[in-house]
Design a protein around this motif. Structure first.
Motif, PDB file in Angstrom:
ATOM      1  N   ALA A 218       0.824  -1.211   0.000  1.00 25.49           N
ATOM      2  CA  ALA A 218       0.000   0.000   0.000  1.00 25.49           C
ATOM      3  C   ALA A 218       0.858   1.261   0.000  1.00 25.49           C
ATOM      4  O   ALA A 218       1.889   1.327   0.674  1.00 25.49           O
ATOM      5  N   HIS A 219       0.401   2.246  -0.768  1.00 22.67           N
ATOM      6  CA  HIS A 219       1.044   3.558  -0.776  1.00 22.67           C
ATOM      7  C   HIS A 219       0.474   4.466   0.302  1.00 22.67           C
ATOM      8  O   HIS A 219       1.110   5.446   0.695  1.00 22.67           O
ATOM      9  N   CYS A 220      -0.743   4.151   0.741  1.00 25.50           N
ATOM     10  CA  CYS A 220      -1.397   4.959   1.764  1.00 25.50           C
ATOM     11  C   CYS A 220      -2.518   4.144   2.398  1.00 25.50           C
ATOM     12  O   CYS A 220      -2.871   3.063   1.917  1.00 25.50           O
ATOM     13  N   ILE A 221      -3.055   4.668   3.488  1.00 24.10           N
ATOM     14  CA  ILE A 221      -4.176   4.043   4.193  1.00 24.10           C
ATOM     15  C   ILE A 221      -5.327   5.043   4.215  1.00 24.10           C
ATOM     16  O   ILE A 221      -5.113   6.244   4.398  1.00 24.10           O
ATOM     17  N   ILE A 222      -6.553   4.549   4.027  1.00 30.26           N
ATOM     18  CA  ILE A 222      -7.721   5.408   4.231  1.00 30.26           C
ATOM     19  C   ILE A 222      -8.587   4.807   5.327  1.00 30.26           C
ATOM     20  O   ILE A 222      -8.562   3.594   5.572  1.00 30.26           O
ATOM     21  N   ASN A 223      -9.341   5.673   5.988  1.00 29.37           N
ATOM     22  CA  ASN A 223     -10.220   5.224   7.069  1.00 29.37           C
ATOM     23  C   ASN A 223     -11.399   6.166   7.195  1.00 29.37           C
ATOM     24  O   ASN A 223     -11.503   7.153   6.476  1.00 29.37           O
ATOM     25  N   ALA A 224     -12.289   5.837   8.129  1.00 24.43           N
ATOM     26  CA  ALA A 224     -13.487   6.655   8.341  1.00 24.43           C
ATOM     27  C   ALA A 224     -13.745   6.866   9.828  1.00 24.43           C
ATOM     28  O   ALA A 224     -14.886   6.939  10.262  1.00 24.43           O
ATOM     29  N   CYS A 225     -12.650   6.985  10.601  1.00 26.85           N
ATOM     30  CA  CYS A 225     -12.793   7.136  12.055  1.00 26.85           C
ATOM     31  C   CYS A 225     -11.720   8.078  12.578  1.00 26.85           C
ATOM     32  O   CYS A 225     -10.521   7.828  12.377  1.00 26.85           O
ATOM     33  N   PRO A 226     -12.097   9.156  13.247  1.00 26.49           N
ATOM     34  CA  PRO A 226     -11.109  10.100  13.773  1.00 26.49           C
ATOM     35  C   PRO A 226     -10.101   9.479  14.737  1.00 26.49           C
ATOM     36  O   PRO A 226      -8.910   9.792  14.687  1.00 26.49           O
ATOM     37  N   GLN A 227     -10.563   8.591  15.627  1.00 25.42           N
ATOM     38  CA  GLN A 227      -9.638   7.978  16.575  1.00 25.42           C
ATOM     39  C   GLN A 227      -8.658   7.050  15.864  1.00 25.42           C
ATOM     40  O   GLN A 227      -7.467   7.034  16.158  1.00 25.42           O
ATOM     41  N   CYS A 228      -9.156   6.270  14.908  1.00 22.05           N
ATOM     42  CA  CYS A 228      -8.277   5.402  14.123  1.00 22.05           C
ATOM     43  C   CYS A 228      -7.271   6.240  13.340  1.00 22.05           C
ATOM     44  O   CYS A 228      -6.085   5.902  13.256  1.00 22.05           O
ATOM     45  N   HIS A 229      -7.747   7.324  12.763  1.00 20.50           N
ATOM     46  CA  HIS A 229      -6.882   8.205  11.986  1.00 20.50           C
ATOM     47  C   HIS A 229      -5.769   8.764  12.862  1.00 20.50           C
ATOM     48  O   HIS A 229      -4.589   8.771  12.476  1.00 20.50           O
ATOM     49  N   PHE A 230      -6.127   9.208  14.050  1.00 21.35           N
ATOM     50  CA  PHE A 230      -5.134   9.754  14.984  1.00 21.35           C
ATOM     51  C   PHE A 230      -4.087   8.686  15.312  1.00 21.35           C
ATOM     52  O   PHE A 230      -2.880   8.949  15.280  1.00 21.35           O
ATOM     53  N   HIS A 247       7.630   3.662   9.265  1.00 22.88           N
ATOM     54  CA  HIS A 247       6.610   3.256   8.295  1.00 22.88           C
ATOM     55  C   HIS A 247       6.408   4.325   7.222  1.00 22.88           C
ATOM     56  O   HIS A 247       6.272   4.023   6.045  1.00 22.88           O
ATOM     57  N   ASN A 248       6.346   5.579   7.655  1.00 29.31           N
ATOM     58  CA  ASN A 248       6.222   6.710   6.725  1.00 29.31           C
ATOM     59  C   ASN A 248       5.151   6.467   5.668  1.00 29.31           C
ATOM     60  O   ASN A 248       5.388   6.581   4.467  1.00 29.31           O
ATOM     61  N   ILE A 249       3.940   6.127   6.114  1.00 30.00           N
ATOM     62  CA  ILE A 249       2.833   5.865   5.193  1.00 30.00           C
ATOM     63  C   ILE A 249       1.716   6.878   5.465  1.00 30.00           C
ATOM     64  O   ILE A 249       1.245   7.002   6.599  1.00 30.00           O
ATOM     65  N   PRO A 250       1.308   7.626   4.455  1.00 24.16           N
ATOM     66  CA  PRO A 250       0.253   8.638   4.662  1.00 24.16           C
ATOM     67  C   PRO A 250      -1.082   7.987   5.023  1.00 24.16           C
ATOM     68  O   PRO A 250      -1.412   6.895   4.547  1.00 24.16           O
ATOM     69  N   VAL A 251      -1.850   8.685   5.848  1.00 21.46           N
ATOM     70  CA  VAL A 251      -3.176   8.220   6.268  1.00 21.46           C
ATOM     71  C   VAL A 251      -4.190   9.310   5.918  1.00 21.46           C
ATOM     72  O   VAL A 251      -4.002  10.477   6.278  1.00 21.46           O
ATOM     73  N   PHE A 252      -5.247   8.925   5.208  1.00 24.20           N
ATOM     74  CA  PHE A 252      -6.258   9.884   4.769  1.00 24.20           C
ATOM     75  C   PHE A 252      -7.645   9.434   5.227  1.00 24.20           C
ATOM     76  O   PHE A 252      -7.897   8.243   5.414  1.00 24.20           O
ATOM     77  N   TYR A 253      -8.548  10.391   5.351  1.00 23.15           N
ATOM     78  CA  TYR A 253      -9.970  10.063   5.411  1.00 23.15           C
ATOM     79  C   TYR A 253     -10.414   9.747   3.984  1.00 23.15           C
ATOM     80  O   TYR A 253      -9.913  10.347   3.023  1.00 23.15           O
ATOM     81  N   PHE A 254     -11.338   8.814   3.848  1.00 21.95           N
ATOM     82  CA  PHE A 254     -11.724   8.393   2.502  1.00 21.95           C
ATOM     83  C   PHE A 254     -12.287   9.543   1.673  1.00 21.95           C
ATOM     84  O   PHE A 254     -12.138   9.578   0.449  1.00 21.95           O
TER      85      PHE A 254
END
Length: 285
Positions: A218-230, A247-254
Motif C-alpha cells: 500500500a502507498h497509503c491508508i484510508i479510514n473513516a474514524c477520527p480515533q483510528c486516523h489519529f 513506516h512513513n505511510i500517509p493516512v487519509f480520510y476516505f
C-alpha cells in the motif's frame, strides 16, 4: 439527496479535515447535509464507561431532533455512527427502556429514524454519479482500506457489509480509480480506547496494522474514524522510536482521496499540500 448530518465532537476538533472534506465532497456529488440543530455528544468517549443509560439518553436526544426534521441521519465518525445505531437498536427493541429514556430526556423519541454510515451515503448513490465526475483518477495508487473494529460491528446492530471482509469502501475507492490491496488487518482494532490508559498495547496494535499495509504494497491508508486516523497517523513517530521502524505511510480520510479524484483542490479537503503533491505525482506518473 437530503440527509440529517451529525458531525459529532471530534469533527469539530481533532478531525476538522474530515468535516471539511465530508461537506465539500457531499455538496459536489449532490448530497445535501443538514446539520442537526443543537446536537450534543453521543457519549462514545466516556459516557458509555460510566453509565449504561447515559449514552443511550444522549443519542436519544439527537435522534429526537432528527425525527422532528423528518430525515434519515448520517455521521462520518465510526464511533458516533455506532453509538447512534446501538442506541436506536436498544430503544426500538425495548419499550420499557424507550419509555424510561423518554421520561429522562423530556424529548420523546418514537423510533422512526434510520441511521446510515457516511460510507453508505455515497455507496447508495448511482455509481455513475461518482465515476462520471472523476477527473483525476487515482490510477496507480495502491490503497489499504482500513475499516477498524467499530464501523462494521456488531453485525446485529450495524448492517453495512460483511464484518470480516467488508468491500463497500473498497468499491468506492475503485470507483475513484484506485487499486485496493488485499491485506490482513482491514478490520483489526487499533487500540483507540487504550491510547491513554495502555499505550504499549495500542502502539503494538498500530504497528501491526501499519506493517500489514506496507507488506501488502500500500502507498497509503484510508479510514473513516477520527480515533483510528489519529492512532495510525500520529503514532508513527512514537513507533519509530519504540520499534525502530519508519513506516512513513500517509493516512487519509476516505473523503479526502475521493475529493482529489473529483478534482477538488487539496486545501479544500484539509490535505497538507506536500502530501497531496506526493500522491498527485504518483497517480500522474
Amino acid at each position: 439527496m437530503k440527509i440529517a448530518y451529525y458531525p459529532g465532537c471530534s469533527l469539530q476538533t481533532m478531525a476538522k479535515e474530515y468535516d471539511i472534506s465530508a461537506r465539500v465532497v457531499s455538496e459536489f456529488l449532490g448530497v445535501e447535509l443538514v446539520e442537526i440543530p443543537d446536537w450534543n455528544c453521543c457519549g462514545a468517549s466516556a459516557a458509555h464507561a460510566s453509565s449504561e443509560y447515559l449514552p443511550i439518553a444522549l443519542c436519544s436526544r439527537n435522534l429526537h431532533m432528527v425525527e422532528k426534521m423528518g430525515l434519515d441521519v448520517t455521521s462520518p465518525c465510526a464511533a458516533c455512527y455506532q453509538s447512534l445505531s446501538y442506541a436506536n437498536w436498544k430503544l426500538t427493541g425495548d419499550a420499557d427502556l424507550l419509555q424510561k429514556i423518554n421520561e429522562a430526556t423530556g424529548q420523546p423519541y418514537n423510533g422512526n429514524v434510520k441511521i446510515k454510515s457516511f460510507i453508505q451515503v455515497f455507496s447508495n448513490l448511482n455509481p455513475d454519479i461518482i465515476t462520471s465526475q472523476v477527473v483525476q483518477p487515482l490510477k496507480g495508487l495502491k490503497v489499504a482500506v482500513y475499516y477498524g473494529c467499530l464501523l462494521v460491528r456488531p453485525a446485529n446492530v450495524v448492517d453495512i457489509d460483511d464484518p470480516e471482509d467488508p468491500q463497500v469502501l473498497d468499491n468506492l475507492m475503485k470507483a475513484a480509480g484506485a487499486e485496493t490491496v488485499d491485506w490482513t488487518h482491514k478490520v483489526e482494532c487499533c487500540g483507540g480506547s487504550l491510547s491513554l490508559t495502555n499505550e504499549d498495547i495500542s502502539l503494538k496494535l498500530v504497528n501491526d496494522i501499519l506493517t500489514s499495509a506496507k507488506d501488502a504494497g500500500a502507498h497509503c491508508i484510508i479510514n473513516a474514524c477520527p480515533q483510528c486516523h489519529f492512532n495510525l497517523d500520529m503514532k508513527q513517530e512514537k513507533i519509530k522510536k519504540v520499534y525502530n521502524i519508519d513506516h512513513n505511510i500517509p493516512v487519509f480520510y476516505f473523503t479526502q482521496l475521493l475529493g482529489l479524484a473529483l478534482g477538488i483542490e487539496p486545501n479544500c479537503l484539509g490535505i497538507d499540500l506536500g502530501i497531496a503533491r506526493s500522491i498527485l505525482k504518483r497517480i500522474s506518473s
